[in-house]
Design an enzyme around this catalytic site. Structure first.
Site, PDB file in Angstrom:
ATOM      1  CE1 TYR A  49     -46.741   1.617  -2.536  1.00 43.27           C
ATOM      2  CE2 TYR A  49     -47.682   2.267  -0.426  1.00 43.27           C
ATOM      3  CZ  TYR A  49     -46.768   1.524  -1.162  1.00 43.27           C
ATOM      4  OH  TYR A  49     -45.893   0.677  -0.513  1.00 43.27           O
ATOM      5  CE  LYS A  86     -47.786  -1.852  -2.179  1.00 39.80           C
ATOM      6  NZ  LYS A  86     -47.040  -3.055  -2.636  1.00 39.80           N
ATOM      7  CG  ASP A 105     -35.831  -5.433  -9.806  1.00 39.79           C
ATOM      8  OD1 ASP A 105     -36.244  -5.336  -8.633  1.00 39.79           O
ATOM      9  OD2 ASP A 105     -35.669  -4.436 -10.547  1.00 39.79           O
ATOM     10  CG  ASN A 138     -40.777  -7.102  -2.376  1.00 39.41           C
ATOM     11  OD1 ASN A 138     -41.152  -6.574  -1.344  1.00 39.41           O
ATOM     12  ND2 ASN A 138     -39.770  -6.625  -3.103  1.00 39.41           N
TER      13      ASN A 138
END
Length: 266
Positions: free
Chosen positions: A155, A159, A37, A89
């Site tokens: 966004y 995706k 992260d 992710n």
């Protein structure tokens, strides 16, 4: 049931939300997890895993930076002897601006993290997973990538790209025994969406969260993480190149007047 005993796993965006929930579950099922992260949340997640008796290594990375992705995979190889699972992710929202209020810098950054990031994960993880005889790559997409109405243009476009990337990668990895699938969350209570949940609770409208899906609620990160683990496990050994929506049924229909359970539609 320990589905990931002695398997080496990298989870990006593991400092919070779905990534953290997945990292904790992978470790609880015997996996050895690289918790990646860009925030100190990586260290916190790794500490939680260690406290529960699991095995983890934390690393700070930018998931859209090629050198950083290579570093995370190298850590898995050095610490755990190889790589079996990549859960790409990490993602950012990019706000809610419409097309005409979105500048090029914003959409470029959203695409860099949300789409280039999974591309880099596949590019650099797949050869190492193949070396181990096969495994799985799971990408976090979104229902916003399936059709309009669930996210900003930047966004949603990013995706949608992830969804197609999963299909293309699955085909181009033919014969490698490396499976690639995309997970499409609906409204889930994570750091990205926390303001929405907090506001609804503050004004006494929590019952309106997720009201457009048939289950009429939002999801918790663990509900998404469990599906990610399924896709990464041998339980999904014949699932490849697929898009799995985990959204309470939101994407099962175009917008309609909802029929109340047990009542006649008006």
């Amino acid at each position: 049931m320990a589905r990931f005993t002695d398997r080496s796993i990298v989870v990006t965006g593991a400092g919070s939300g779905i990534g953290r929930a997945a990292a904790l579950l992978f470790a609880a099922e015997g996996g050895r997890v690289v918790v990646a992260d860009r925030t100190e949340g990586a260290d916190e997640t790794a500490a939680q895993i260690a406290a529960a008796g699991g095995t983890a290594r934390a690393i700070r990375i930018d998931a859209g930076d090629e050198d950083d992705v290579i570093r995370a995979i190298a850590l898995a190889r050095d610490a755990f002897g190889g790589l079996d699972v990549m859960f790409a992710n990490a993602g950012i929202s990019g706000g809610m601006a419409n097309i005409f209020d979105t500048d090029v810098a914003l959409i470029t950054e959203v695409l860099r993290v949300n789409l280039v990031g999974p591309f880099l994960a596949i590019k650099h993880a797949a050869p190492h997973i193949a070396e181990r005889g096969g495994g799985a790559i799971v990408l976090t997409a979104s229902v916003a990538g399936i059709r309009s109405g669930a996210g900003s243009p930047a966004y949603s476009a990013s995706k949608a790209g992830v969804i197609n990337l999963a299909a293309v990668a699955a085909q181009q990895l033919s014969g490698s025994n490396v499976r690639v699938n995309a997970l499409c969350p609906g409204l889930t209570e994570t750091g990205m969406t926390q303001p929405v949940f907090d506001y609804a609770r503050d004004v006494g409208k929590e019952d309106r969260i997720g009201r457009l899906n048939p289950l009429r609620r939002g999801a918790q990160p663990e509900e998404l993480a469990k599906v990610a683990l399924f896709l990464a496990s041998d339980d999904a050994s014949y699932v490849n190149g697929q898009v799995i929506a985990v959204d309470g049924g939101l994407s099962s229909s175009h917008p309609v007047t909802r029929q109340e359970y047990g009542k006649t539609a008006v």
